[in-house]
Motif scaffolding. Sequence first.
Motif, short mmCIF file in Angstrom:
data_model
loop_
_atom_site.label_atom_id
_atom_site.label_comp_id
_atom_site.label_asym_id
_atom_site.label_seq_id
_atom_site.Cartn_x
_atom_site.Cartn_y
_atom_site.Cartn_z
N MET A 157 95.59 24.97 -30.21
CA MET A 157 95.50 26.02 -29.20
C MET A 157 94.12 26.05 -28.56
O MET A 157 93.99 26.22 -27.34
N PHE A 158 93.10 25.87 -29.36
CA PHE A 158 91.72 25.83 -28.83
C PHE A 158 91.60 24.72 -27.79
O PHE A 158 91.05 24.92 -26.72
N LEU A 159 92.11 23.52 -28.13
CA LEU A 159 92.01 22.39 -27.21
C LEU A 159 92.85 22.62 -25.96
O LEU A 159 92.44 22.24 -24.86
N SER B 121 82.42 25.99 -31.56
CA SER B 121 81.34 26.61 -30.79
C SER B 121 80.50 25.54 -30.10
O SER B 121 80.15 25.66 -28.92
N ALA B 122 80.19 24.48 -30.85
CA ALA B 122 79.42 23.38 -30.26
C ALA B 122 80.18 22.72 -29.12
O ALA B 122 79.59 22.32 -28.10
N TYR B 123 81.49 22.62 -29.25
CA TYR B 123 82.35 22.06 -28.20
C TYR B 123 82.18 22.86 -26.90
O TYR B 123 81.98 22.28 -25.83
N ILE B 124 82.27 24.18 -27.02
CA ILE B 124 82.18 25.04 -25.84
C ILE B 124 80.79 24.92 -25.20
O ILE B 124 80.67 24.80 -23.97
N VAL B 125 79.75 24.92 -26.02
CA VAL B 125 78.38 24.81 -25.49
C VAL B 125 78.20 23.48 -24.79
O VAL B 125 77.68 23.40 -23.68
N ARG B 126 78.63 22.40 -25.44
CA ARG B 126 78.44 21.05 -24.85
C ARG B 126 79.28 20.88 -23.59
O ARG B 126 78.84 20.26 -22.63
N GLN B 127 80.48 21.44 -23.58
CA GLN B 127 81.33 21.34 -22.40
C GLN B 127 80.67 22.03 -21.21
O GLN B 127 80.75 21.54 -20.08
N GLY B 128 79.98 23.12 -21.45
CA GLY B 128 79.29 23.85 -20.38
C GLY B 128 78.10 23.12 -19.80
O GLY B 128 77.65 23.44 -18.70
N GLU B 129 77.60 22.13 -20.50
CA GLU B 129 76.44 21.37 -20.01
C GLU B 129 76.81 20.32 -18.96
O GLU B 129 75.94 19.73 -18.35
N GLY B 130 78.10 20.06 -18.77
CA GLY B 130 78.53 19.08 -17.77
C GLY B 130 78.69 17.70 -18.38
O GLY B 130 78.62 17.51 -19.60
N ASN B 131 78.94 16.70 -17.50
CA ASN B 131 79.19 15.32 -17.93
C ASN B 131 80.30 15.29 -18.97
O ASN B 131 80.16 14.75 -20.05
N TRP B 132 81.42 15.92 -18.63
CA TRP B 132 82.53 16.10 -19.56
C TRP B 132 83.74 15.34 -19.03
O TRP B 132 84.24 15.62 -17.95
N LEU B 133 84.21 14.38 -19.79
CA LEU B 133 85.36 13.57 -19.39
C LEU B 133 86.64 14.40 -19.51
O LEU B 133 86.91 14.97 -20.56
N GLU B 134 87.40 14.47 -18.41
CA GLU B 134 88.68 15.17 -18.43
C GLU B 134 89.78 14.17 -18.73
O GLU B 134 89.85 13.11 -18.11
N PHE B 135 90.64 14.50 -19.66
CA PHE B 135 91.79 13.66 -19.99
C PHE B 135 92.89 14.55 -20.56
O PHE B 135 92.64 15.67 -21.00
N ASN C 42 81.72 9.35 -24.01
CA ASN C 42 81.64 10.72 -23.55
C ASN C 42 81.85 11.69 -24.71
O ASN C 42 82.72 11.47 -25.56
N PRO C 43 81.07 12.78 -24.76
CA PRO C 43 81.20 13.74 -25.86
C PRO C 43 82.59 14.37 -26.00
O PRO C 43 83.00 14.73 -27.10
N SER C 44 83.32 14.50 -24.90
CA SER C 44 84.64 15.13 -25.01
C SER C 44 85.56 14.29 -25.90
O SER C 44 86.31 14.83 -26.71
N GLY C 45 85.49 12.97 -25.77
CA GLY C 45 86.27 12.09 -26.64
C GLY C 45 85.78 12.15 -28.08
O GLY C 45 86.58 12.16 -29.02
N SER C 46 84.47 12.19 -28.24
CA SER C 46 83.90 12.26 -29.59
C SER C 46 84.38 13.51 -30.32
O SER C 46 84.78 13.44 -31.49
N PHE C 47 84.36 14.64 -29.63
CA PHE C 47 84.83 15.88 -30.26
C PHE C 47 86.30 15.76 -30.66
O PHE C 47 86.69 16.21 -31.74
N MET C 48 87.11 15.14 -29.80
CA MET C 48 88.53 15.01 -30.10
C MET C 48 88.75 14.21 -31.39
O MET C 48 89.54 14.61 -32.24
#
Length: 193
Positions: free
Chosen positions: A187-189, A40-54, A124-130
Amino acid sequence: MEEKLSFIEGAEQPLAMHPKKFALWLFIVSVVMVFAGMTSAYIVRQGEGNWLEFDLPNVFWYTSGIIILSSISLHLAYLAAKKDNLNNIKLGLLVTVILGIAFLVGQWFSWEALVAEDVYFVGNPSGSFMYVFTGLHGIHLISGVIFLIIVLISALRNKIHSQNLAQLEMCVTYWHFLGGLWLYLFMFLLLNH
């Protein structure tokens, strides 16, 4: 008097569960809550922007196949235990331990693939979540492999059989849960990356 006896005989017995199995289920529920909160936190944080795509590491596909195969081998060991086939219990447990270790090695390779893409834990938070998702799941999987080894030792001592299944049943429950948790995370990722 006869009416009272029929009433007593019709009384329902309370549901009973092995205390260790109950504790395992409480632990599983708490882990589900942790990962539900994190996704849930992943989805909320992703929606805030500044999200590294990889790209997700390709090794995730292989580790997903490994975890499915490990669940199958453990289930076969369980079926062998119900039939008192001691050699197949040992073989199934050994194969599951090897596949569990292979999964962990695959997760290590996934981290190397992330680093090769310049995706790090800090930054970037996207890497941290991973790293948090895979690392926390990896810690639980290490505990699952340890549990498997303990059950394998019991099987090697011929203590796992149709009349003594509690330890194996708990191990099967936990391992299938870990497999299901990994498939959920993958699947979520895939869907939210």
